[in-house]
Design a protein around this motif. Structure first.
Motif, PDB file in Angstrom:
ATOM      1  N   UNK A 449      74.629 -16.371  48.509  1.00 33.25           N
ATOM      2  CA  UNK A 449      73.857 -17.573  48.195  1.00 33.25           C
ATOM      3  C   UNK A 449      74.370 -18.799  48.932  1.00 33.25           C
ATOM      4  N   UNK A 450      75.604 -18.745  49.430  1.00 35.94           N
ATOM      5  CA  UNK A 450      76.192 -19.891  50.125  1.00 35.94           C
ATOM      6  C   UNK A 450      76.491 -19.593  51.590  1.00 35.94           C
ATOM      7  N   UNK A 451      76.029 -18.468  52.096  1.00 34.44           N
ATOM      8  CA  UNK A 451      76.461 -18.034  53.426  1.00 34.44           C
ATOM      9  C   UNK A 451      76.092 -19.033  54.520  1.00 34.44           C
ATOM     10  N   UNK A 452      74.934 -19.693  54.400  1.00 34.57           N
ATOM     11  CA  UNK A 452      74.481 -20.591  55.475  1.00 34.57           C
ATOM     12  C   UNK A 452      75.455 -21.736  55.712  1.00 34.57           C
ATOM     13  N   UNK A 490      76.527 -12.979  58.072  1.00 34.84           N
ATOM     14  CA  UNK A 490      75.313 -13.604  58.596  1.00 34.84           C
ATOM     15  C   UNK A 490      74.156 -12.652  58.298  1.00 34.84           C
ATOM     16  N   UNK A 491      73.345 -13.013  57.316  1.00 34.24           N
ATOM     17  CA  UNK A 491      72.287 -12.119  56.854  1.00 34.24           C
ATOM     18  C   UNK A 491      71.207 -11.918  57.916  1.00 34.24           C
ATOM     19  N   UNK A 492      71.017 -12.921  58.770  1.00 34.16           N
ATOM     20  CA  UNK A 492      69.976 -12.808  59.796  1.00 34.16           C
ATOM     21  C   UNK A 492      70.415 -11.908  60.947  1.00 34.16           C
ATOM     22  N   UNK A 493      71.687 -12.024  61.349  1.00 32.48           N
ATOM     23  CA  UNK A 493      72.193 -11.254  62.480  1.00 32.48           C
ATOM     24  C   UNK A 493      72.866  -9.952  62.061  1.00 32.48           C
ATOM     25  N   UNK A 494      73.057  -9.777  60.758  1.00 34.47           N
ATOM     26  CA  UNK A 494      73.732  -8.591  60.216  1.00 34.47           C
ATOM     27  C   UNK A 494      75.116  -8.406  60.834  1.00 34.47           C
ATOM     28  N   UNK A 495      75.844  -9.517  60.916  1.00 34.97           N
ATOM     29  CA  UNK A 495      77.214  -9.508  61.415  1.00 34.97           C
ATOM     30  C   UNK A 495      78.087 -10.281  60.440  1.00 34.97           C
ATOM     31  N   UNK A 496      79.372  -9.988  60.450  1.00 33.24           N
ATOM     32  CA  UNK A 496      80.321 -10.656  59.564  1.00 33.24           C
ATOM     33  C   UNK A 496      81.343 -11.418  60.390  1.00 33.24           C
ATOM     34  N   UNK A 497      81.517 -12.698  60.071  1.00 32.90           N
ATOM     35  CA  UNK A 497      82.536 -13.512  60.723  1.00 32.90           C
ATOM     36  C   UNK A 497      83.741 -13.600  59.796  1.00 32.90           C
ATOM     37  N   UNK A 536      85.375 -18.193  68.752  1.00 32.40           N
ATOM     38  CA  UNK A 536      85.802 -19.530  69.150  1.00 32.40           C
ATOM     39  C   UNK A 536      87.023 -19.377  70.042  1.00 32.40           C
ATOM     40  N   UNK A 537      87.680 -20.482  70.358  1.00 31.02           N
ATOM     41  CA  UNK A 537      88.886 -20.423  71.178  1.00 31.02           C
ATOM     42  C   UNK A 537      90.124 -20.204  70.311  1.00 31.02           C
ATOM     43  N   UNK A 538      89.911 -20.008  69.023  1.00 32.05           N
ATOM     44  CA  UNK A 538      90.984 -19.637  68.110  1.00 32.05           C
ATOM     45  C   UNK A 538      90.958 -18.118  67.976  1.00 32.05           C
ATOM     46  N   UNK A 539      91.980 -17.402  68.455  1.00 33.16           N
ATOM     47  CA  UNK A 539      91.951 -15.936  68.417  1.00 33.16           C
ATOM     48  C   UNK A 539      92.032 -15.347  67.012  1.00 33.16           C
ATOM     49  N   UNK A 540      92.268 -16.200  66.004  1.00 35.29           N
ATOM     50  CA  UNK A 540      92.295 -15.717  64.626  1.00 35.29           C
ATOM     51  C   UNK A 540      90.912 -15.792  63.982  1.00 35.29           C
ATOM     52  N   UNK A 541      89.877 -15.919  64.809  1.00 37.34           N
ATOM     53  CA  UNK A 541      88.490 -15.907  64.349  1.00 37.34           C
ATOM     54  C   UNK A 541      87.770 -14.794  65.083  1.00 37.34           C
ATOM     55  N   UNK A 542      87.028 -13.966  64.356  1.00 37.20           N
ATOM     56  CA  UNK A 542      86.379 -12.813  64.982  1.00 37.20           C
ATOM     57  C   UNK A 542      85.050 -12.539  64.286  1.00 37.20           C
ATOM     58  N   UNK A 543      84.130 -11.946  65.017  1.00 38.90           N
ATOM     59  CA  UNK A 543      82.843 -11.533  64.453  1.00 38.90           C
ATOM     60  C   UNK A 543      82.709 -10.024  64.633  1.00 38.90           C
ATOM     61  N   UNK A 545      80.414  -6.376  63.577  1.00 37.67           N
ATOM     62  CA  UNK A 545      79.157  -5.831  63.075  1.00 37.67           C
ATOM     63  C   UNK A 545      79.315  -5.546  61.581  1.00 37.67           C
ATOM     64  N   UNK A 546      78.364  -6.003  60.777  1.00 32.79           N
ATOM     65  CA  UNK A 546      78.516  -6.008  59.316  1.00 32.79           C
ATOM     66  C   UNK A 546      78.850  -4.630  58.754  1.00 32.79           C
ATOM     67  N   UNK A 547      78.193  -3.592  59.234  1.00 33.58           N
ATOM     68  CA  UNK A 547      78.427  -2.261  58.678  1.00 33.58           C
ATOM     69  C   UNK A 547      79.815  -1.734  59.021  1.00 33.58           C
ATOM     70  N   UNK A 548      80.449  -2.320  60.045  1.00 33.62           N
ATOM     71  CA  UNK A 548      81.788  -1.882  60.445  1.00 33.62           C
ATOM     72  C   UNK A 548      82.897  -2.703  59.800  1.00 33.62           C
ATOM     73  N   UNK A 549      82.531  -3.787  59.133  1.00 30.62           N
ATOM     74  CA  UNK A 549      83.560  -4.685  58.609  1.00 30.62           C
ATOM     75  C   UNK A 549      84.437  -4.035  57.539  1.00 30.62           C
ATOM     76  N   UNK A 550      83.896  -3.245  56.603  1.00 27.88           N
ATOM     77  CA  UNK A 550      84.788  -2.601  55.609  1.00 27.88           C
ATOM     78  C   UNK A 550      85.877  -1.759  56.271  1.00 27.88           C
ATOM     79  N   UNK A 551      85.518  -0.994  57.297  1.00 25.01           N
ATOM     80  CA  UNK A 551      86.513  -0.192  58.014  1.00 25.01           C
ATOM     81  C   UNK A 551      87.537  -1.088  58.704  1.00 25.01           C
ATOM     82  N   UNK A 552      87.055  -2.164  59.292  1.00 28.07           N
ATOM     83  CA  UNK A 552      87.931  -3.121  59.963  1.00 28.07           C
ATOM     84  C   UNK A 552      88.896  -3.751  58.963  1.00 28.07           C
ATOM     85  N   UNK A 553      88.399  -4.135  57.787  1.00 30.10           N
ATOM     86  CA  UNK A 553      89.225  -4.796  56.776  1.00 30.10           C
ATOM     87  C   UNK A 553      90.342  -3.881  56.282  1.00 30.10           C
ATOM     88  N   UNK A 554      90.014  -2.604  56.073  1.00 32.81           N
ATOM     89  CA  UNK A 554      91.033  -1.647  55.628  1.00 32.81           C
ATOM     90  C   UNK A 554      92.122  -1.502  56.687  1.00 32.81           C
TER      91      UNK A 554
END
Length: 572
Positions: A449-452, A490-497, A536-543, A545-554
């Protein structure tokens, strides 16, 4: 190569000489943060006074730098010099812009003034790149002969000239070569392990302005704003900020001591001690304290017990709650002074023992003075909004920083308040639902509800700083030291930042830790086969693909556990 502080003027002369030759232009690439924008305003003023043609291009990420390369390629030698402000420092710009012998843009000179650390070592050792040094970074660079191997050393296969495998015991030189490779890899891994920020780019350019004897209150103001941006957004430690602020205060006294220069065309700049409450001059004291990460980290105001503690603070100050809920700017001067005095006296009992910081105000003519922190918050809010185009946001931020449009400044103030309310709502929601978390990595996911509101890296980082303050000072007394991963889908792009914030156990007040997520995110994304993009130019920020994020987080959580165990064993 490095340009030491004492050679800034020489480097600037080289830029102008390249531009004036054959009436070429300088391409200015500006990283889209407040410090980078302030640096660009200072540099533009210098170029205009020296009749140097330039083209300014805001860049938000590496995709924008690729587009800048296309502009250079299509320019047919239109540009002889590129100046990169708060961008480019942590990538190989020769590779990115095709610069160097035998490449399409051979002869193009690149000048980097970037606060992001670590610097890419290819830039540091390249003769085609000039990196403006802050006086400290050069000391952290590993010796060139320790990290650059010869062609023979790069070839790590143990075979003789006839293609037969050679026993290492019979070839001491090959063993030495492998040892050098291992040592080189260890040095590079340590050097690139964590990201941080150095002295603001705008402050470095102010040093150049002083060397050129072109100081003014206006240009000093933009260096103040760049430095303030670093402080209010937790990019610099309190001690480094204070050190730089004192230097700017000294220059302020210098440039306002001469009676002939005292007016500076009606512009007045003054130093003062500011309270660490969010937009207090444009809000109530009550709301400004409730929406300040400094307060929220020490008083859990979203809980009944925390809210009661805040009200108790006001009572001990002897200030009626009605007064605290009045617009601060409408209070009398005596009341404001009494509030400030009482806060400094009573605050330490509530963990608020560093309530003030050195700051500056800016005044044009008879207008009301404005505080540097308020201007930075207003400009940042417009810059971080996702409701307008990046181009519009960039130039809106310039107008606010230049104080050219009062209405736009007030619009930024109101937007900043709304963003801060959204952040506090997310903090409240997260901690009320996960009070017993004992994991070494804490994942905070922004609700759909607050993603935007949070689809920009700076907004996610602000949310992370709030959560980090709570964990760091244990406002609730329930949490271990935890590393933070803040994400939004990002619900429109189906990606997770996602952004990562690294915490060290037992950090003292005002310390900003190097961020180890700078190396963790990219390494894990590549190892786990995730589709990712640097946001961004901060390497601690990444985007991701949403369906891959759970695997990435683990995988990230597993790697963090490994790093923490390694560090624990090293210090055992």
């Amino acid at each position: 190569m490095f340009v030491p502080v004492e050679a800034f003027a020489d480097a600037y002369s080289e830029i102008t000489a390249l531009a004036l030759k054959d009436e070429c232009a300088v391409l200015i690439l500006v990283g889209c943060d407040i410090d980078g924008i302030c640096a660009s305003i200072i540099l533009k003023d210098l170029f205009i006074s020296d009749y140097v043609k330039y083209q300014l291009l805001p860049v938000h990420d590496y995709d924008d730098i690729d587009r800048a390369k296309q502009l250079i390629d299509e320019g047919e030698n239109q540009f002889r010099a590129v100046v990169m402000l708060n961008c480019g420092g942590n990538v190989d710009v020769c590779e990115t812009l095709d610069i160097g012998p035998g490449r399409p843009n051979d002869g193009l000179a690149v000048f980097i003034i970037d606060a992001h650390r670590p610097l890419n070592l290819e830039n540091v050792f390249s003769s085609d790149v000039r990196v403006f040094d802050d006086g400290e970074t050069q000391r952290t660079i590993p010796p060139q002969d320790e990290i650059i191997l010869s062609d023979d050393e790069e070839d790590d296969d143990d075979f003789d000239e006839e293609g037969k495998r050679v026993k290492v015991g019979e070839q001491g030189e090959r063993l030495t070569r492998k040892m050098r490779q291992v040592q080189r890899d260890a040095i590079l891994e340590d050097y690139y392990a964590a990201s941080s920020f150095s002295i603001a780019a705008s402050v470095l350019l102010w040093n150049l302005v002083c060397d050129l004897n072109r100081g003014s209150n206006r240009l000093l103001w933009f260096s103040v704003l760049g430095l303030t941006d670093q402080f209010v957004h937790n990019k610099t430690s309190t001690s480094l900020y204070a050190e730089q602020a004192v230097r700017l205060q000294t220059d302020l006294s210098k440039y306002n001591s001469d009676e002939q220069e005292s007016s500076h065309k009606g512009v007045q700049l003054a130093s003062h001690q500011d309270l660490r409450f969010f937009l207090m001059r444009h809000w109530t004291l009550y709301d400004a304290m409730r929406h300040s990460s400094y307060v929220v980290g020490r008083i859990p105001i979203w809980l009944n017990q925390g809210h009661s503690k805040l009200l108790n603070l006001f009572a001990r100050m002897g200030v009626p709650l009605k007064t605290c809920r009045q617009i601060y700017s409408t209070l009398s001067k005596d009341t404001k002074q009494r509030i400030s005095d009482q806060l400094l006296e009573v605050g330490p009992a509530y963990g608020l023992d560093q309530l003030t910081f050195p700051s500056f105000t800016y005044q044009v003519g008879y207008k009301t003075p404005v505080s540097a922190s308020d201007v930075v918050h207003a400009a940042s809010a417009l810059l971080n909004s996702t409701t307008t185009s990046p181009h519009d946001r960039f130039y809106q931020a310039i107008d606010v920083l230049s104080l050219e449009q009062d209405d736009l400044f007030l619009q930024g103030v109101e937007l900043a308040k709304a963003q801060e309310r959204a952040i506090l709502t997310q903090v409240q929601s997260h901690f009320q639902s996960s009070l017993d978390s004992k994991r070494r990595t804490r994942f905070v996911e922004v609700g759909d509800e607050s993603h935007a509101t949070f689809l920009s890296a700076p907004m996610l980082l602000k949310l992370g700083n709030y959560v980090s303050e709570v964990l760091r000072f244990e406002a609730l007394g329930k949490f271990p030291t935890q590393q933070l991963v803040i994400s939004v889908r990002d619900l429109d792009q189906d990606r997770t930042m996602a952004v990562g914030l690294w915490a060290k156990k037992g950090r003292s007040e005002g310390v900003v830790d190097p961020n180890t997520f700078a190396s963790v995110f990219q390494r894990i994304a590549e190892a786990s086969g995730c589709e990712y993009r640097a946001m961004s130019f901060d390497p601690a920020v990444i985007e991701i693909k949403a369906e891959q994020f759970p695997r990435f987080a683990i995988a990230v959580a597993t790697d963090i556990n490994r790093i923490l165990r390694r560090d624990r064993d090293l210090h055992a």
